[in-house]
Each structure stands twice: as C-alpha cells, then as structure tokens.
Motif scaffolding. Structure first.
Motif, PDB file in Angstrom:
ATOM      1  N   ASN A 521      -2.053 -33.278  -8.308  1.00  0.00           N
ATOM      2  CA  ASN A 521      -0.950 -32.658  -8.616  1.00  0.00           C
ATOM      3  C   ASN A 521      -1.013 -32.257 -10.282  1.00  0.00           C
ATOM      4  OD1 ASN A 521       0.315 -32.760  -6.256  1.00  0.00           O
ATOM      5  ND2 ASN A 521       1.707 -34.429  -6.779  1.00  0.00           N
ATOM      6  N   ALA A 522      -1.277 -33.064 -10.901  1.00  0.00           N
ATOM      7  CA  ALA A 522      -1.654 -32.802 -12.319  1.00  0.00           C
ATOM      8  C   ALA A 522      -2.859 -31.592 -12.466  1.00  0.00           C
ATOM      9  CB  ALA A 522      -1.924 -33.993 -13.159  1.00  0.00           C
ATOM     10  N   ARG A 523      -4.002 -32.120 -11.781  1.00  0.00           N
ATOM     11  CA  ARG A 523      -5.116 -31.028 -11.573  1.00  0.00           C
ATOM     12  C   ARG A 523      -4.463 -29.653 -11.242  1.00  0.00           C
ATOM     13  NH1 ARG A 523     -10.132 -32.978 -12.261  1.00  0.00           N
ATOM     14  NH2 ARG A 523     -10.904 -30.974 -12.228  1.00  0.00           N
ATOM     15  N   ASP A 524      -3.747 -29.591  -9.968  1.00  0.00           N
ATOM     16  CA  ASP A 524      -3.266 -28.296  -9.685  1.00  0.00           C
ATOM     17  C   ASP A 524      -2.416 -27.646 -10.546  1.00  0.00           C
ATOM     18  OD1 ASP A 524      -4.797 -28.784  -7.349  1.00  0.00           O
ATOM     19  OD2 ASP A 524      -2.923 -29.819  -6.072  1.00  0.00           O
ATOM     20  N   LEU A 525      -1.671 -28.291 -11.230  1.00  0.00           N
ATOM     21  CA  LEU A 525      -0.774 -27.853 -12.359  1.00  0.00           C
ATOM     22  C   LEU A 525      -1.538 -27.086 -13.341  1.00  0.00           C
ATOM     23  CD1 LEU A 525       2.340 -27.552 -12.985  1.00  0.00           C
ATOM     24  CD2 LEU A 525       1.880 -29.656 -14.459  1.00  0.00           C
ATOM     25  N   GLU A 526      -2.653 -27.858 -13.688  1.00  0.00           N
ATOM     26  CA  GLU A 526      -3.540 -27.243 -14.768  1.00  0.00           C
ATOM     27  C   GLU A 526      -4.250 -25.788 -14.466  1.00  0.00           C
ATOM     28  OE1 GLU A 526      -6.232 -29.939 -15.996  1.00  0.00           O
ATOM     29  OE2 GLU A 526      -4.960 -31.385 -16.885  1.00  0.00           O
ATOM     30  N   ARG A 527      -4.643 -25.929 -13.000  1.00  0.00           N
ATOM     31  CA  ARG A 527      -5.350 -25.015 -12.492  1.00  0.00           C
ATOM     32  C   ARG A 527      -4.236 -23.598 -12.465  1.00  0.00           C
ATOM     33  NH1 ARG A 527      -5.715 -25.879  -6.806  1.00  0.00           N
ATOM     34  NH2 ARG A 527      -3.650 -25.152  -6.594  1.00  0.00           N
ATOM     35  N   ASP A 528      -3.131 -23.830 -11.709  1.00  0.00           N
ATOM     36  CA  ASP A 528      -1.969 -22.747 -11.737  1.00  0.00           C
ATOM     37  C   ASP A 528      -1.626 -22.284 -12.806  1.00  0.00           C
ATOM     38  OD1 ASP A 528      -2.213 -23.482  -8.793  1.00  0.00           O
ATOM     39  OD2 ASP A 528      -0.423 -24.638  -8.564  1.00  0.00           O
TER      40      ASP A 528
END
Length: 772
Positions: A521-528
């Motif tokens: 979720n943290a990685r997806d947040l950075e990507r988004d």
C-alpha cells in the motif's frame, strides 16, 4: 536510618505525594553506603524491612520463605541477580513493582535486571493462582484440561527467555514443601498435583535432578502418605545391611580401579522413594526385585576412563545385559551422559553402577544451570563465552518446549484429547539465539520473520530450519530453530506479491499478511502520487494556470495537502473537470453569483422531475427541493442506485447532478459551493421491476487463469447485466472494473458478497466515486 527509609518507601503506594523518587533514591544510596554494595545483601535487608512479619497463604513467613529459596539457589550456583530476586519476588502486597522500580533504580543495569526477573517470576505465580481459582467448585480439584493447556502455553512464554525464572520458581516450590514437612502439615492437593505433574517434569527436562528428587519425594509423601511410609519402612528395616554392603563393595571397586591406574572417586548413590514407587508401579515389581536399590557412582577423569572402568568392573562381576545403557554415546534429550550397568556381586543381589566424568556429574546434578552464563548483556549472550552461552540457551529452550509437549500430551490423555491438543492453535519455534517465538499452526519462515521484526520480514529471501535450507512455504513445527536469510542490497528489500496469494501458502499469520499489505500500500501510494502529479501538471499547462501552487489547488478541492490531491486523481477519485473548475474558481466567482441566483432560489416546493441517465426503456424519478421542470441527471462519478442516500448539485448548463452523499466529489463540491447544493430524494419506482441503474464495481484479486470467467459467472447467477469491463494485471494482481445495470443496491450487495468468496479475490466493492 535504614528503618526509617524503608518505612517511607513502604508508604509510597499509599501516599505517593509524600515521597518523591528522589527521596527513594537517597534512601537506597544510604543503604548501599551503610551496608554494602553487594546486591544480595541489599535485597535481603530491603526485604526484611518491607515484609516484616507478613505471611503467605499457607502460614509461612515471607522472610523465611525468601531465605529458604535463596539458600536453595546458592546450592544451585545461581547468580546474585537470581538470589536477589528470591528475596524480593514474594509479599506482592508489601513490595509492589512501583516501589521496587524506585528502590532499585540507583543500582543501574543490575537493578533493572533484578526487576525484570521479579516481574517474570510473579507472572508465572499469577498463572498458578488463576489455575487454583479456576479449580473452585470442580470435583477432585482439577482444572479443565483446556484451561490447563492455556496456562501451560502462557507459562512457557513467561519462562522461555531466562532460565533463572525456572530456578526461582522451582526453588520457591521446594521451600514451600520443606516448610510443610517441618510443621508436619500436608501441602494441599493442588500444590502436590502441580509439583508432580508440571514442575517435577520441568526440573527433569532441564536436568535439575537435585531439585527434582526432593520435589517428588516431598509431594509424594503428602499425596500418598501410606504408600510412602510403607516403602520408607521397608528401606529402613534393611538400611544397616544395605549400608554395610555398599561400604564393602565401594572399597572393592576403588581398589580395582586403583590397580588399573585409573583415578576415580567411588561413592554410594541414594535411591529416592518416589522413583522406587514409580518403578514398582510401571514394572509391577516387588520392592526387593528393584535392580538399583543398591547403587554406586564412579567419577573418573575423562570419557576414555569411563569405558576402561566399565571393562574392569565387568571383568570382576557378571553383568545384566538388559540393564546396560550407554548415555555417553547416546545422551538423553536433556543432555544427561553416563554409563549405567547392573552387575551381580557374590551375594547374588543386583548392584547398579553409574560411571561418568566430573563434567558429566556436574551436569547430572545441576543440568542446564551448570553451564548457564548469567552475566548476560542486553542481547542475552554472555560476552566471555558467546558460543557456549548460545548453545546452552538453545538446549534450555528445546527442553522447555519438550516439557510443554510432554505435559500437553499427558493432559490430552487425561481428558483434553482431541478437543484440546488436537485443536492446538500455536507452535513454538526458536531463533538462533534461543528466543521462543509463538506462531499459528501452519506458519512458514516468512511468518516467523515478521513475528521477530517487520524489517526482517521485508528483507526475507530464504531460511534455514535446523541448519538446513528450506523453501519459504515450508510449514514449521514445534521446537525447530529458524534462521532467516536476508537480502543484502537495498534495491532487493521488500516482500513479493506472491506472499499474499493464499493458494501459494507463503503466509499464514494475520500479522505477516497485514505487514505485507502495508508495504505494498505504501509503494502504491508513492506510485500514485507521482502519476497524479504528472496528471495535474498536464491539466494546469493546458489551462494556462501553471503559476498556481499545488497546495492552493488542493485547498480549493478540499484536500489536506498536494499529496492527497495527486493520489485522488491518479485513483480516479477526482476527475479532470473538477480540477479545471477549481483552477478557474476565482475568475468565475463574481459572475457565478449573478448568473445562478434565480436557479438557487429555494421555494419549499417539491417538483417531480424525470430522471435522466437511466437506460433506454426505463423510467424513474427524483424529488428535488427547487424549481419546477429542473433538468436532473445521475452523476457519472458515483452512479447512485436506489436506495442510496443522494444529494443534488446545480451545474452550469447541465441542470442538477445527483450524487451519492458519500461521493468524494460531491463532498468537495458541497464544501466549495454549499449554496449550489439541493436536497434530493428518490421518488416512486416503477412497479414492473424493469428500472435499471448503472453501477461501477472494482475487484482486486490474485491473477490466475479463469478469474474473469469466475467473477462473470457470479454476475450472471445474480441476473446482473454487465455493460462494460476493464481488466489490468500487474505484478500478479488483477484489477477489474465492471459497469453493471442493477435494480437496487441490495441486489448489488449480494453479488459483491458472492464475489468475495471467489478463489483469489481479496477485495470487491462499489467505486466510491470519481470526478466528473
């Protein structure tokens, strides 16, 4: 001076405002200067002043109990920390943890170690108290097997980090039994049962034979006094004859070994009444047929001398082959080593001989404690002999787990059976430093890694179990030692999405699964956030508003900061049109008030207007507080469906847009322009049941062949028409968007419940809304 200091300390819990931590520290310093810096002396004098004449439940003075416990620990070569804890762990009402925290603080790290040990011992004692309270009202005074297993589990974790907790606990129980023997009043059935069923096997597993034998004999004496007296009388009647024989045969063996040039110490070995009774019961033998009533112990210099002494003894007397045991070549699980043999002297009655080295004898007397490195650092490993300390801790932890399994199986045989043991929920595995880790049954090395530390779990790339490389989906078992192999480079840090796939079986515990999801979720947040920033920048360039700060734009759209704005537009929670409106907000604000005032005049009239946006051939209606003949349409961002709570927003040139009240876009619009918000409600639905409304559904699942087919089958069984579908698979995760035509929200909810049961699906929900 010290008496006054302790009286003040004793008042600490009752009147905390009258004595400060500084005062307690000063009193402690006075004691250390007046008496000695010796930790045990300090603990003893502190206990003498604080306990006074207070008594335990069985009538024993706490000071007498503490003194006896400490003396037992001295004979077991326990370190000063354990001896100090023996003086202070009792009399919990008089010596509270809060008081000890302040009294021991001036002692620094040593005082903190004593305090931790006291807390651990008291936690184990509280388990016993819960055990006894639960017995009330039960026939025979025995706790239910399931509750006993739970107490056993908690006790294992409580004592698993420090052998000294076990030593203090066993010494305390031995002192209790000695007290009852002194006053000639039997100990309670609960105390005797716990001693024989739980504590004695623990002492045996750890090789604490001196404590084990005395615990067993005293508990057996109180629990079965008649059988105890019968065996004791029989032994006493032939004591002189037995002693004469042992002295004579001892001299013969000593001379035999001296002639062979072996340096040896030969002595008689006492036989304990409880072990005699158990052997008579298990083998069905009469007392005179017990082989080892007469026994010698031979201690030599080294292992080679053990076998040479054995050969000399066998040359002199014939042996009973069935009674020979080589525990040197095949040590017992608790590390015990010795040669056991039975020979037949001239009188024809058997004689047991045990042969061992001095080191083996020391281990036989004191068990794991004989090698325990007490002066530990914070890591729990002794600095002067770290490998030996690690090995000893590992032996201790393994024997502790073996004890737990032994007692658990015994409880299962006595009634817990399949309901308690068969349904065991936890296993216990060890770190290389012998720390005990509790995990759900079926856990893998990945679960183990996350249980030790989240960072260790993220960096896990392999594992060794009992020294052997194993795959990461290997199911762990009780007592195994697990070593995690981690990634070295920072670029390799992070879990695999495969770990979240339940079909692959990498992760079993909820903790590990949650930590893996948090990482992604943290990685997806950075990507988004990065993708959303690019989208916002392109919109601002197209609209010629590049001078506007991101934070200002976020404020206009109701976001706490620019990062939240970037994520919202990247995840389609905010549409480009809303951003464009926010960019031109100030320029249009003055003209907007004039152009829209007639439309916004509220008249308290309710007009029924045709609902636009429904599929062709259907009709419905929305009740709007406003003006007659007002054009309405369902918002494309959230696609409301009856009976969703709805609200209206007056657009420029497109009439009233009807949103779900929880739609993020509607919430932002309402915050920016509350004067353009209208109250709306669903009107009467057609009675033919043909009304259909569009709804968007998002499904996240582990990608696999046939996934889309299985999800579509659910919609087909629910009689929901799919009008659009979009799928995307990345890193093994499938993201599927469906547009459906439904009659009402209840039918959609039932379908979502069914989709969540599809193999591999871990999320299925309606879209909250995207910008129009």
């Amino acid at each position: 001076m010290f008496t006054r200091a302790c009286k003040n300390i004793r008042q600490l819990d009752n009147v905390p405002e009258q004595i400060t931590e500084t005062n307690v520290t000063n009193h402690t310093q006075e004691l250390l200067q007046r008496r000695s810096t010796d930790l045990v002396h300090f603990a003893r004098e502190l206990a003498q002043e604080l306990c006074g004449e207070s008594e335990a439940e069985n009538g024993e003075r706490w000071l007498d109990h503490a003194r006896g416990t400490a003396e037992i620990l001295v004979l077991q070569h326990a370190d000063p920390v354990a001896q100090a804890a023996a003086w202070l762990f009792g009399a919990e009402q008089q010596i509270s943890i809060a008081l000890l925290l302040k009294a021991l603080k001036p002692l620094g790290a040593e005082g903190e170690e004593v305090l931790r040990l006291i807390e651990a011992v008291r936690s184990v004692l509280r388990l016993r108290q819960v055990h006894q309270v639960s017995r009330e009202g039960q026939t025979g005074g025995l706790l239910a097997a399931g509750d006993q297993l739970e107490s056993l589990r908690k006790m294992t974790l409580a004592i698993g980090q420090d052998l000294r907790v076990v030593l203090v606990r066993l010494a305390s129980r031995l002192q209790t039994l000695r007290y009852h023997a002194t006053i000639k009043v039997p100990a309670s059935e609960a105390v005797c049962a716990e001693t024989l069923d739980v504590l004695s096997p623990l002492a045996n597993r750890l090789g604490l034979w001196q404590i084990k034998w005395e615990l067993e004999d005293l508990a057996f004496r109180f629990r079965q006094p008649e059988q105890y007296k019968t065996i004791a009388r029989a032994l006493d009647e032939r004591r002189s004859e037995r002693l004469d024989f042992v002295e004579k045969i001892q001299a013969q063996v000593q001379g035999l070994l001296d002639e062979a040039g072996l340096h040896a110490q030969v002595s008689g070995r006492p036989k304990h009444i409880y072990s005699i009774a158990m052997k008579m019961r298990s083998k069905g033998l009469a007392l005179e047929r017990i082989m080892d009533l007469r026994a010698l112990r031979v201690i030599v210099d080294d292992e080679r001398a053990c076998y040479e002494a054995l050969a000399r003894i066998h040359e002199r007397w014939s042996s009973v082959e069935a009674e020979f045991d080589d525990y040197i070549a095949r040590p017992k699980p608790n590390g015990y080593q010795s040669l056991h043999t039975v020979v037949i002297p001239p009188d024809g009655r058997p004689l047991e001989v045990q042969i061992r080295t001095a080191a083996m004898h020391r281990h036989a007397e004191f068990g794991v404690a004989a090698h325990w490195a007490y002066k530990e650092q914070s890591t729990g490993v002794a600095s002067r002999d770290a490998p030996a300390a690690d090995s000893t801790r590992l032996v201790f932890a393994r024997q502790l787990l073996a004890w737990q399994q032994e007692i658990g199986e015994r409880l299962g045989e006595s009634g817990a059976g399949s309901t308690a043991l068969g349904a065991a929920e936890f296993i216990y595995v060890l770190t290389p430093e012998a720390r005990i880790i509790e995990l759900p049954v079926g856990s893998t090395p990945i679960d183990f890694a996350y249980s030790v530390h989240t960072g260790l779990g993220h960096r896990c790339r392999g594992a060794r179990v009992d020294g052997q490389m194993v795959p990461l989906d290997r199911r762990l078992e009780n007592g195994q030692t697990v070593e995690v192999i981690t990634a070295r480079g920072s670029a390799q840090v992070g879990p695999s999405r495969d770990w979240l796939n339940p079909e692959l079986g990498y992760v079993r515990s909820h903790r590990a699964r949650a930590k893996v999801r948090q990482w992604f979720n943290a990685r997806d947040l950075e990507r988004d956030a990065a993708n959303g920033r690019s989208l916002i920048e392109r919109i601002m360039q197209r609209e010629g508003k590049t001078a506007l700060a991101f934070d200002e734009l976020a404020t206009r759209l109701g976001f706490p900061d620019a990062a939240a704005l970037f994520v919202a537009i990247a995840r389609d929670e905010l549409g480009p049109r809303a951003v464009e409106d926010a960019l031109h907000l100030r320029a249009a604000s003055s003209s907007r008030q004039q152009d829209e005032s007639p439309v916004l005049a509220k008249t308290a009239l309710r007009s029924r207007t045709a609902l636009n946006g429904a599929p062709e051939g259907t009709s419905s209606s929305v009740l709007v507080v406003g003006v007659d003949s007002l054009m309405t349409q369902l918002a494309a961002c959230c696609k409301p469906v009856p009976p969703d709570p709805i609200g209206g927003f007056v657009t420029r040139g497109r009439g009233v847009s009807v949103h779900r009240l929880q739609c993020p876009q509607f919430i932002r619009l309402r915050n920016f322009s509350p004067e353009r918000t209208l109250s709306t409600d669903w009107g009467a639905m057609p009675t033919d049941g043909k009304a259909r409304f569009a709804a968007d559904v998002l499904v996240l699942a582990h990608d696999r062949p046939g996934l889309l087919r299985d999800v579509s089958d659910v919609f087909a069984r629910s009689k929901l028409n799919v009008t659009a579908v979009s799928t995307q698979s990345k890193s093994g995760v499938a993201k599927m968007s469906f547009t459906l035509h439904v009659g009402d929200a209840s039918a959609l909810s039932q379908a979502l419940v069914a989709i969540r049961e599809v193999k591999g699906v871990h999320e299925a929900a309606r879209r909250a809304g995207a910008g129009a």
